[in-house]
Design a protein around this motif. Structure first.
Motif, PDB file in Angstrom:
ATOM      1  N   THR A 180       0.826  -1.332  -0.036  1.00  0.00           N
ATOM      2  CA  THR A 180      -0.020  -0.076  -0.112  1.00  0.00           C
ATOM      3  C   THR A 180       0.777   1.324  -0.027  1.00  0.00           C
ATOM      4  N   GLN A 181       2.173   1.147   0.532  1.00  0.00           N
ATOM      5  CA  GLN A 181       2.995   2.233   0.696  1.00  0.00           C
ATOM      6  C   GLN A 181       3.975   2.406  -0.508  1.00  0.00           C
ATOM      7  N   ARG A 182       4.447   1.568  -1.146  1.00  0.00           N
ATOM      8  CA  ARG A 182       5.255   1.437  -2.359  1.00  0.00           C
ATOM      9  C   ARG A 182       4.478   1.851  -3.562  1.00  0.00           C
ATOM     10  N   LEU A 183       3.646   0.983  -3.750  1.00  0.00           N
ATOM     11  CA  LEU A 183       2.912   1.250  -4.913  1.00  0.00           C
ATOM     12  C   LEU A 183       2.295   2.386  -5.053  1.00  0.00           C
ATOM     13  N   THR A 184       2.008   2.959  -4.055  1.00  0.00           N
ATOM     14  CA  THR A 184       1.311   4.413  -4.019  1.00  0.00           C
ATOM     15  C   THR A 184       2.337   5.423  -4.690  1.00  0.00           C
ATOM     16  N   ARG A 185       3.553   5.223  -3.914  1.00  0.00           N
ATOM     17  CA  ARG A 185       4.673   6.058  -4.345  1.00  0.00           C
ATOM     18  C   ARG A 185       5.003   6.017  -5.780  1.00  0.00           C
ATOM     19  N   PHE A 186       5.121   4.746  -6.193  1.00  0.00           N
ATOM     20  CA  PHE A 186       5.328   4.433  -7.794  1.00  0.00           C
ATOM     21  C   PHE A 186       4.297   4.912  -8.484  1.00  0.00           C
ATOM     22  N   VAL A 187       3.040   4.792  -8.247  1.00  0.00           N
ATOM     23  CA  VAL A 187       2.126   5.167  -9.516  1.00  0.00           C
ATOM     24  C   VAL A 187       1.056   5.923  -8.950  1.00  0.00           C
ATOM     25  N   GLY A 188       1.019   6.800  -7.852  1.00  0.00           N
ATOM     26  CA  GLY A 188      -0.001   7.447  -7.248  1.00  0.00           C
ATOM     27  C   GLY A 188      -1.264   7.060  -6.591  1.00  0.00           C
ATOM     28  N   LYS A 189      -1.931   7.850  -5.906  1.00  0.00           N
ATOM     29  CA  LYS A 189      -2.893   7.250  -5.267  1.00  0.00           C
ATOM     30  C   LYS A 189      -3.976   6.493  -5.932  1.00  0.00           C
ATOM     31  N   SER A 190      -4.344   7.308  -7.069  1.00  0.00           N
ATOM     32  CA  SER A 190      -5.756   6.617  -7.784  1.00  0.00           C
ATOM     33  C   SER A 190      -5.345   5.263  -8.527  1.00  0.00           C
ATOM     34  N   LYS A 191      -4.317   5.172  -8.893  1.00  0.00           N
ATOM     35  CA  LYS A 191      -4.138   3.749  -9.699  1.00  0.00           C
ATOM     36  C   LYS A 191      -3.811   2.878  -8.352  1.00  0.00           C
ATOM     37  N   SER A 192      -3.195   3.259  -7.399  1.00  0.00           N
ATOM     38  CA  SER A 192      -2.775   2.476  -6.332  1.00  0.00           C
ATOM     39  C   SER A 192      -4.192   1.722  -5.613  1.00  0.00           C
ATOM     40  N   MET A 193      -4.994   2.843  -5.438  1.00  0.00           N
ATOM     41  CA  MET A 193      -6.311   2.415  -4.824  1.00  0.00           C
ATOM     42  C   MET A 193      -7.047   1.606  -5.741  1.00  0.00           C
ATOM     43  N   ASP A 194      -7.096   1.843  -7.088  1.00  0.00           N
ATOM     44  CA  ASP A 194      -7.783   1.094  -7.687  1.00  0.00           C
ATOM     45  C   ASP A 194      -7.109  -0.490  -7.716  1.00  0.00           C
ATOM     46  N   MET A 195      -5.726  -0.717  -7.765  1.00  0.00           N
ATOM     47  CA  MET A 195      -4.964  -1.915  -7.680  1.00  0.00           C
ATOM     48  C   MET A 195      -5.399  -2.793  -6.523  1.00  0.00           C
ATOM     49  N   HIS A 196      -5.476  -1.930  -5.402  1.00  0.00           N
ATOM     50  CA  HIS A 196      -5.604  -2.820  -3.942  1.00  0.00           C
ATOM     51  C   HIS A 196      -7.002  -2.914  -3.870  1.00  0.00           C
ATOM     52  N   LEU A 197      -8.020  -1.740  -4.345  1.00  0.00           N
ATOM     53  CA  LEU A 197      -9.388  -2.242  -4.017  1.00  0.00           C
ATOM     54  C   LEU A 197     -10.234  -3.240  -4.815  1.00  0.00           C
ATOM     55  N   THR A 198      -9.641  -3.123  -6.122  1.00  0.00           N
ATOM     56  CA  THR A 198     -10.400  -3.987  -7.106  1.00  0.00           C
ATOM     57  C   THR A 198      -9.564  -5.438  -7.156  1.00  0.00           C
ATOM     58  N   GLY A 199      -8.342  -5.480  -6.864  1.00  0.00           N
ATOM     59  CA  GLY A 199      -7.498  -6.798  -6.784  1.00  0.00           C
ATOM     60  C   GLY A 199      -7.184  -6.952  -8.419  1.00  0.00           C
ATOM     61  N   ARG A 200      -7.467  -5.960  -9.273  1.00  0.00           N
ATOM     62  CA  ARG A 200      -7.298  -6.353 -10.745  1.00  0.00           C
ATOM     63  C   ARG A 200      -5.466  -6.611 -11.225  1.00  0.00           C
ATOM     64  N   PHE A 201      -5.338  -7.000 -12.270  1.00  0.00           N
ATOM     65  CA  PHE A 201      -4.000  -7.081 -12.740  1.00  0.00           C
ATOM     66  C   PHE A 201      -3.459  -6.048 -13.648  1.00  0.00           C
ATOM     67  N   MET A 202      -2.253  -5.654 -13.597  1.00  0.00           N
ATOM     68  CA  MET A 202      -1.827  -4.619 -14.365  1.00  0.00           C
ATOM     69  C   MET A 202      -1.007  -5.150 -15.424  1.00  0.00           C
ATOM     70  N   ASP A 203      -0.964  -5.219 -16.795  1.00  0.00           N
ATOM     71  CA  ASP A 203      -0.118  -5.953 -17.595  1.00  0.00           C
ATOM     72  C   ASP A 203       1.286  -4.946 -17.619  1.00  0.00           C
ATOM     73  N   ALA A 204       2.158  -5.565 -18.630  1.00  0.00           N
ATOM     74  CA  ALA A 204       3.646  -4.959 -18.668  1.00  0.00           C
ATOM     75  C   ALA A 204       3.466  -3.638 -19.236  1.00  0.00           C
ATOM     76  N   ALA A 205       2.761  -3.302 -20.089  1.00  0.00           N
ATOM     77  CA  ALA A 205       2.608  -2.050 -20.895  1.00  0.00           C
ATOM     78  C   ALA A 205       2.143  -1.006 -20.009  1.00  0.00           C
ATOM     79  N   GLU A 206       1.074  -1.158 -18.992  1.00  0.00           N
ATOM     80  CA  GLU A 206       0.382  -0.357 -18.047  1.00  0.00           C
ATOM     81  C   GLU A 206       1.581   0.030 -17.102  1.00  0.00           C
ATOM     82  N   ALA A 207       2.409  -1.168 -16.666  1.00  0.00           N
ATOM     83  CA  ALA A 207       3.338  -0.992 -15.716  1.00  0.00           C
ATOM     84  C   ALA A 207       4.261  -0.094 -16.134  1.00  0.00           C
TER      85      ALA A 207
END
Ligand code: CO8
Length: 258
Positions: free
Chosen positions: A144-171
């Motif tokens: 919750t701390q590192r992903l937020t610093r890497f990608v910002g709050k909105s996308k981090s919340m999205d990843m943690h709250l929906t549990g969806r996967f991110m592909d390489a291009a998005e990463a």
């Protein structure tokens, strides 16, 4: 040293640590994380190692903490043993640069392990995610701390709250990884990056790592001061004299890590 859940090879001053629990998609259990702590400490101490790569298999870097191992635990036990705290510390205590070479799944603790490394090179098949919410838990190795610093709050919340996967291009687009390479080239490219780092002064590389890592821990003003003092301090090193002399004499520097 022989490990049950890791394969470690040292080649051209780069230690390649391969997570090796193929039947569980490299799920991080206490044996694996204990062995990883030992392998990182050994690589840090070994003068023959100048850079470290952590990788998994083509299908999975690591599919998270081992759910079978955790399922029956209770709060008192988790808290009492401070579950995986020492192992998490061991990763960030490592002073030499660590590259995560990620192919396939990097989920939950696997994504967190990759983010705890210094940078991530991934294959075009990589899938990152923090799906802990699907198990009724939250990330526990810094997600919750590192992903937020890497990608910002909105996308981090999205990843943690929906549990969806991110592909390489998005990463790559959102700055989670430094580069994406074809799956067949992942190790070659990670080793090339490791070899580039291994050419430098280990002393300087460790200072660079400390400075960049500091930017995640402190304010801009304090971080800039820390960096400036580190910059000043390196003028006490032989490698600064050698690096600058080599530039002026138009030759390759011979660093001695001093
Ligand atoms: N733990 C234990 N075993 C696992 C895990 C895991 N995280 N992931 C996969 N496996 C096992 C499966 O149980 C299966 O074993 P078996 O053949 O004995 O049933 C084997 O690996 C192969 O897995 P699948 O059959 O499920 O393979 P698929 O290709 O169908 O699916 C997936 C791959 C999508 C990766 C799927 O396995 C999956 O969703 N895995 C779980 C992902 C997950 O939820 N990860 C988060 C775990 S919780 C966590 O990481 C918390 C971190 C905080 C603690 C900090 C310490 C590190």
């Amino acid at each position: 040293m022989a490990y049950e859940t890791l394969i470690v090879e040292i080649e051209d001053n780069v230690a390649l640590i391969r997570l090796n629990r193929p039947d569980a998609l490299n799920a991080l259990n206490s044996t694996l994380l204990g062995e990883l702590s030992k392998a990182l400490a050994a690589a840090d101490k070994d003068d023959a190692v100048r850079c470290i790569i952590i990788t998994g298999s083509e299908k999975a870097f690591a599919a998270g903490a081992d759910i079978k191992e955790m399922a029956e635990k209770g709060f008192v036990e988790m808290f009492g043993e401070d579950f995986f705290a020492a192992e998490a510390e061991a990763i960030i205590r490592t002073r030499k640069p660590i590259i995560a070479a990620v192919s396939g799944y990097a989920l939950g603790g696997g994504c967190e392990l990759a983010m705890a490394c210094d940078f991530i090179i991934c294959s075009d098949t990589a899938k990152f995610g923090q799906p802990e919410i699907n198990l009724g838990i939250v990330a526990g190795l810094g997600g919750t701390q590192r992903l937020t610093r890497f990608v910002g709050k909105s996308k981090s919340m999205d990843m943690h709250l929906t549990g969806r996967f991110m592909d390489a291009a998005e990463a790559e687009r959102c700055g989670l990884v430094s580069r994406v390479v074809p799956a067949k080239d992942l190790l070659t490219e990670a080793k090339k990056a490791g070899a580039k780092i291994a050419e430098k002064s280990v002393l300087t590389a460790m200072v660079v790592k400390e400075c960049v890592s500091r930017s995640y821990e402190t304010t801009l003003r304090e971080g800039t001061l820390f960096e400036r003092r580190a910059f000043h301090a390196l003028f006490a090193s032989e490698d600064q004299k050698e690096g600058m002399a080599a530039f002026l004499e138009k030759r390759t520097p011979q660093f001695r890590d001093k």
